[in-house]
Scaffold this active site. Sequence first.
Site, PDB file in Angstrom:
ATOM      1  N   LYS A 112       0.726  -1.394   0.364  1.00 53.94           N
ATOM      2  CA  LYS A 112       0.379  -0.151  -0.149  1.00 53.94           C
ATOM      3  C   LYS A 112       0.835   0.532   0.170  1.00 53.94           C
ATOM      4  O   LYS A 112       0.665   2.222  -1.141  1.00 53.94           O
ATOM      5  CB  LYS A 112      -0.985   0.065   1.004  1.00 53.94           C
ATOM      6  CG  LYS A 112      -1.744  -0.981   1.235  1.00 53.94           C
ATOM      7  CD  LYS A 112      -2.519  -1.201   2.502  1.00 53.94           C
ATOM      8  CE  LYS A 112      -2.164  -0.721   3.291  1.00 53.94           C
ATOM      9  NZ  LYS A 112      -1.442  -2.027   4.345  1.00 53.94           N
ATOM     10  N   ARG A 137      -9.512   0.165   9.285  1.00 50.87           N
ATOM     11  CA  ARG A 137      -9.260  -1.357   9.537  1.00 50.87           C
ATOM     12  C   ARG A 137     -10.468  -1.969  10.134  1.00 50.87           C
ATOM     13  O   ARG A 137     -10.576  -3.668  10.413  1.00 50.87           O
ATOM     14  CB  ARG A 137      -7.949  -1.194  10.664  1.00 50.87           C
ATOM     15  CG  ARG A 137      -6.547  -0.563   9.284  1.00 50.87           C
ATOM     16  CD  ARG A 137      -5.724  -1.460   9.521  1.00 50.87           C
ATOM     17  NE  ARG A 137      -3.983  -1.761   9.926  1.00 50.87           N
ATOM     18  CZ  ARG A 137      -3.167  -0.913   9.802  1.00 50.87           C
ATOM     19  NH1 ARG A 137      -3.374   0.080   9.273  1.00 50.87           N
ATOM     20  NH2 ARG A 137      -1.906  -1.505   9.466  1.00 50.87           N
ATOM     21  N   ARG A 168      11.973  -4.934   5.244  1.00 49.21           N
ATOM     22  CA  ARG A 168      11.369  -3.630   4.888  1.00 49.21           C
ATOM     23  C   ARG A 168      12.352  -2.578   6.162  1.00 49.21           C
ATOM     24  O   ARG A 168      12.567  -2.569   6.868  1.00 49.21           O
ATOM     25  CB  ARG A 168      10.057  -3.646   5.898  1.00 49.21           C
ATOM     26  CG  ARG A 168       9.661  -2.508   5.046  1.00 49.21           C
ATOM     27  CD  ARG A 168       8.542  -2.365   5.187  1.00 49.21           C
ATOM     28  NE  ARG A 168       7.183  -1.931   6.211  1.00 49.21           N
ATOM     29  CZ  ARG A 168       6.456  -2.138   6.448  1.00 49.21           C
ATOM     30  NH1 ARG A 168       5.343  -1.649   5.360  1.00 49.21           N
ATOM     31  NH2 ARG A 168       5.329  -2.099   7.367  1.00 49.21           N
ATOM     32  N   ARG A 173      11.097  -0.758  11.381  1.00 48.14           N
ATOM     33  CA  ARG A 173      10.181   0.215  11.861  1.00 48.14           C
ATOM     34  C   ARG A 173      10.025  -1.213  13.385  1.00 48.14           C
ATOM     35  O   ARG A 173      10.279  -2.164  13.276  1.00 48.14           O
ATOM     36  CB  ARG A 173       8.523   0.220  10.835  1.00 48.14           C
ATOM     37  CG  ARG A 173       8.075   1.602  10.571  1.00 48.14           C
ATOM     38  CD  ARG A 173       7.049   0.980  10.095  1.00 48.14           C
ATOM     39  NE  ARG A 173       5.718   0.134  10.407  1.00 48.14           N
ATOM     40  CZ  ARG A 173       5.050   0.378   9.767  1.00 48.14           C
ATOM     41  NH1 ARG A 173       5.244   0.788   9.079  1.00 48.14           N
ATOM     42  NH2 ARG A 173       3.854  -0.493  10.653  1.00 48.14           N
ATOM     43  N   ARG A 200       0.231  -8.984  13.664  1.00 47.82           N
ATOM     44  CA  ARG A 200      -0.021  -7.617  12.767  1.00 47.82           C
ATOM     45  C   ARG A 200      -0.768  -8.612  11.464  1.00 47.82           C
ATOM     46  O   ARG A 200      -2.164  -8.030  11.311  1.00 47.82           O
ATOM     47  CB  ARG A 200       0.787  -6.833  11.593  1.00 47.82           C
ATOM     48  CG  ARG A 200       0.978  -5.410  13.305  1.00 47.82           C
ATOM     49  CD  ARG A 200       1.839  -5.373  12.689  1.00 47.82           C
ATOM     50  NE  ARG A 200       2.504  -4.306  11.506  1.00 47.82           N
ATOM     51  CZ  ARG A 200       3.571  -4.269  10.607  1.00 47.82           C
ATOM     52  NH1 ARG A 200       4.502  -4.925  11.013  1.00 47.82           N
ATOM     53  NH2 ARG A 200       2.862  -3.275   9.662  1.00 47.82           N
TER      54      ARG A 200
HETATM   55  P1  AMP Z   1       1.170   0.494   9.016  1.00 50.19           P
HETATM   56  O1  AMP Z   1       1.926   1.790   8.736  1.00 50.19           O
HETATM   57  O2  AMP Z   1      -0.518   0.985   8.441  1.00 50.19           O
HETATM   58  O3  AMP Z   1       0.928  -0.766   8.789  1.00 50.19           O
HETATM   59  O4  AMP Z   1       0.140   0.834  11.168  1.00 50.19           O
HETATM   60  C1  AMP Z   1       1.073   0.983  11.734  1.00 50.19           C
HETATM   61  C2  AMP Z   1       0.308   0.537  13.584  1.00 50.19           C
HETATM   62  O5  AMP Z   1      -0.696   1.728  13.254  1.00 50.19           O
HETATM   63  C3  AMP Z   1      -0.642  -0.796  12.669  1.00 50.19           C
HETATM   64  O6  AMP Z   1      -0.669  -1.711  13.108  1.00 50.19           O
HETATM   65  C4  AMP Z   1      -2.006   0.128  14.288  1.00 50.19           C
HETATM   66  O7  AMP Z   1      -1.006  -0.539  15.519  1.00 50.19           O
HETATM   67  C5  AMP Z   1      -2.029   0.996  13.999  1.00 50.19           C
HETATM   68  N1  AMP Z   1      -2.904   1.860  13.389  1.00 50.19           N
HETATM   69  C6  AMP Z   1      -2.529   2.454  11.965  1.00 50.19           C
HETATM   70  N2  AMP Z   1      -3.909   2.548  11.183  1.00 50.19           N
HETATM   71  C7  AMP Z   1      -4.377   1.669  11.763  1.00 50.19           C
HETATM   72  C8  AMP Z   1      -6.046   2.003  12.367  1.00 50.19           C
HETATM   73  N3  AMP Z   1      -7.264   2.430  10.947  1.00 50.19           N
HETATM   74  N4  AMP Z   1      -6.777   1.929  13.502  1.00 50.19           N
HETATM   75  C9  AMP Z   1      -6.081   1.141  14.068  1.00 50.19           C
HETATM   76  N5  AMP Z   1      -4.594   1.201  14.527  1.00 50.19           N
HETATM   77  C10 AMP Z   1      -4.004   1.619  13.356  1.00 50.19           C
END
Ligand code: AMP
Length: 212
Positions: A13, A87, A125, A155, A166
């Site tokens: 994404k 999500r 990554r 990260r 995740r």
């Molecule tokens: P990402 O960068 O999209 O992989 O998001 C990293 C982390 O941020 C996720 O594993 C969640 O802990 C939190 N996060 C991001 N987007 C959401 C969302 N829409 N709802 C809840 N937690 C989120």
Amino acid sequence: MKLILLGAPGAGKGTQALSLSEKFDIPWMSSGDLFRSHRKENTDLWKQSFGYIEKGLLVPDSITINMVLSWIDENSNKGFLLDGFPRNIYQAESLETHLDNSSGIDKAIYISVPDEILIDRLSSRVVCKVCGIPYTKSDKNKCTVKACTGELYQREDDKPESIKKRLQVFMDETKPLIEYYNFRDKLIQIDGSGTVESVRESLESSILISNK
Ligand code: AMP
């Protein structure tokens, strides 16, 4: 255009979002990057969210939805590309309610990738500290996006224990959104297992077709 990118962590994404937002001239929001933008200042929002992010859990809806809807209000007069939000079904419904006057989103694009490839991609990554663009570990150590040159780092939630969690959270909470948008005739599904360029081409052409 109001678009959503759906996909498991590692589906690509973030890799595709920048070029899509440039191509269709719509602002891009990554909810994960929005959270991480609070890390440096150690804001209250970061203090409330970090524990969940580190463990690979979703941050509670009460925090996430306000953060994202405020971003939409401030940035989306030309439409938007949302990456990482919604999500779960509750977030999707909150978004629809918020967009009520404009009949909701146009399309949700699901980038589908088998688990083995996701795990491989996430473990190798690194991402830019400044703009969040992902790279592969051995590539380079500075971001190459114009005018950025931010440092690359791994990260905290790309470590093996968090990756597993995740992916599970995606299966349990986010995957039901595929049926949710399909039922509303808003779903586009793309095979995300190919090269960055081939996935980009499929994304762009399916968005163009759906927008006719
Ligand atoms: P990402 O960068 O999209 O992989 O998001 C990293 C982390 O941020 C996720 O594993 C969640 O802990 C939190 N996060 C991001 N987007 C959401 C969302 N829409 N709802 C809840 N937690 C989120």
